[in-house]
Design an enzyme around this catalytic site. Structure first.
Site, PDB file in Angstrom:
ATOM      1  N   GLU A  27       0.890   3.792   1.919  1.00 17.62           N
ATOM      2  CA  GLU A  27       1.380   4.150   3.253  1.00 17.62           C
ATOM      3  C   GLU A  27       2.594   3.317   3.650  1.00 17.62           C
ATOM      4  O   GLU A  27       3.560   3.847   4.208  1.00 17.62           O
ATOM      5  CB  GLU A  27       0.279   3.942   4.317  1.00 17.62           C
ATOM      6  CG  GLU A  27      -0.956   4.783   4.102  1.00 17.62           C
ATOM      7  CD  GLU A  27      -2.065   4.063   3.353  1.00 17.62           C
ATOM      8  OE1 GLU A  27      -3.240   4.295   3.691  1.00 17.62           O
ATOM      9  OE2 GLU A  27      -1.763   3.264   2.440  1.00 17.62           O
ATOM     10  N   CYS A  76      -2.236  -0.570   7.556  1.00 17.70           N
ATOM     11  CA  CYS A  76      -1.423   0.639   7.478  1.00 17.70           C
ATOM     12  C   CYS A  76      -1.493   1.435   8.776  1.00 17.70           C
ATOM     13  O   CYS A  76      -0.485   2.001   9.213  1.00 17.70           O
ATOM     14  CB  CYS A  76      -1.865   1.486   6.294  1.00 17.70           C
ATOM     15  SG  CYS A  76      -1.524   0.667   4.710  1.00 17.70           S
ATOM     16  N   HIS A 116       0.849  -1.193   0.000  1.00 14.72           N
ATOM     17  CA  HIS A 116       0.000   0.000   0.000  1.00 14.72           C
ATOM     18  C   HIS A 116       0.885   1.244   0.000  1.00 14.72           C
ATOM     19  O   HIS A 116       2.047   1.208   0.429  1.00 14.72           O
ATOM     20  CB  HIS A 116      -0.881   0.027   1.244  1.00 14.72           C
ATOM     21  CG  HIS A 116      -1.976  -0.994   1.226  1.00 14.72           C
ATOM     22  ND1 HIS A 116      -3.022  -0.952   2.112  1.00 14.72           N
ATOM     23  CD2 HIS A 116      -2.180  -2.084   0.453  1.00 14.72           C
ATOM     24  CE1 HIS A 116      -3.837  -1.974   1.871  1.00 14.72           C
ATOM     25  NE2 HIS A 116      -3.335  -2.675   0.866  1.00 14.72           N
ATOM     26  N   CYS A 149      -6.049   1.831   6.029  1.00 10.25           N
ATOM     27  CA  CYS A 149      -6.696   0.589   6.435  1.00 10.25           C
ATOM     28  C   CYS A 149      -6.104   0.138   7.776  1.00 10.25           C
ATOM     29  O   CYS A 149      -5.187   0.760   8.312  1.00 10.25           O
ATOM     30  CB  CYS A 149      -6.481  -0.494   5.375  1.00 10.25           C
ATOM     31  SG  CYS A 149      -4.770  -1.087   5.271  1.00 10.25           S
TER      32      CYS A 149
END
EC number: 3.5.4.33
Length: 149
Positions: A58, A89, A56, A86
């Site tokens: 992040e 993260c 991701h 999420c």
């Protein structure tokens, strides 16, 4: 005229990253990490390209910022991300002890808020910065995906 270095300025930089993800057929989420007025990390989703569910924006940005700073703690940094983090993260952000997280669009299904995920007690979280622009990009991506199938 020069733009001030405010939350909207840095969210626009995160949106540039999200657009790069969009062009690569990745879910269009982008992130930048800032210390002082300096961007020290830029990232976007790479889950498809890397075939890695943890890639991701992040996570990529946390790794880049930690490498830049030479340490694992980001307690003087702010992350700007186009979509609410999420649970995964948010957990990584917790451990990084990041000072601030600023996000654009709310993730009503998998965001850390709806999931009840906690960030570090010293982390400030702010949502809704350039919310419309961030939301529109993600919505457009999924509409196009549905129309192709």
């Amino acid at each position: 005229m020069l733009e001030p270095f405010d939350d909207a300025y840095y969210m626009k930089r995160a949106l540039q990253e999200a657009n790069m993800a969009y062009e690569k057929n990745e879910v269009p989420v982008g992130a930048v990490i800032v210390v002082g007025d300096r961007i020290i990390a830029r990232a976007h989703n790479l889950t498809e390209l890397l075939n890695d569910v943890t890639a991701h924006a992040e996570m990529q940005a946390i790794t880049a910022a930690s490498n830049f700073l030479g340490g694992k703690y980001l307690n003087e940094c702010t992350m700007y991300v186009t979509l609410e983090p999420c649970q995964m993260c948010a957990g990584a952000l917790y451990w990084s002890q990041i000072k601030r997280v600023v996000f654009g669009a709310i993730d009503e299904q998998r965001g850390c808020g709806i999931m009840g995920t906690k960030l570090h007690p010293k982390t400030e979280i702010i949502g809704g910065i350039l919310k419309e622009e961030c939301s529109e990009l993600i919505k457009r991506f999924f509409i196009e995906k549905r129309n192709l199938n």
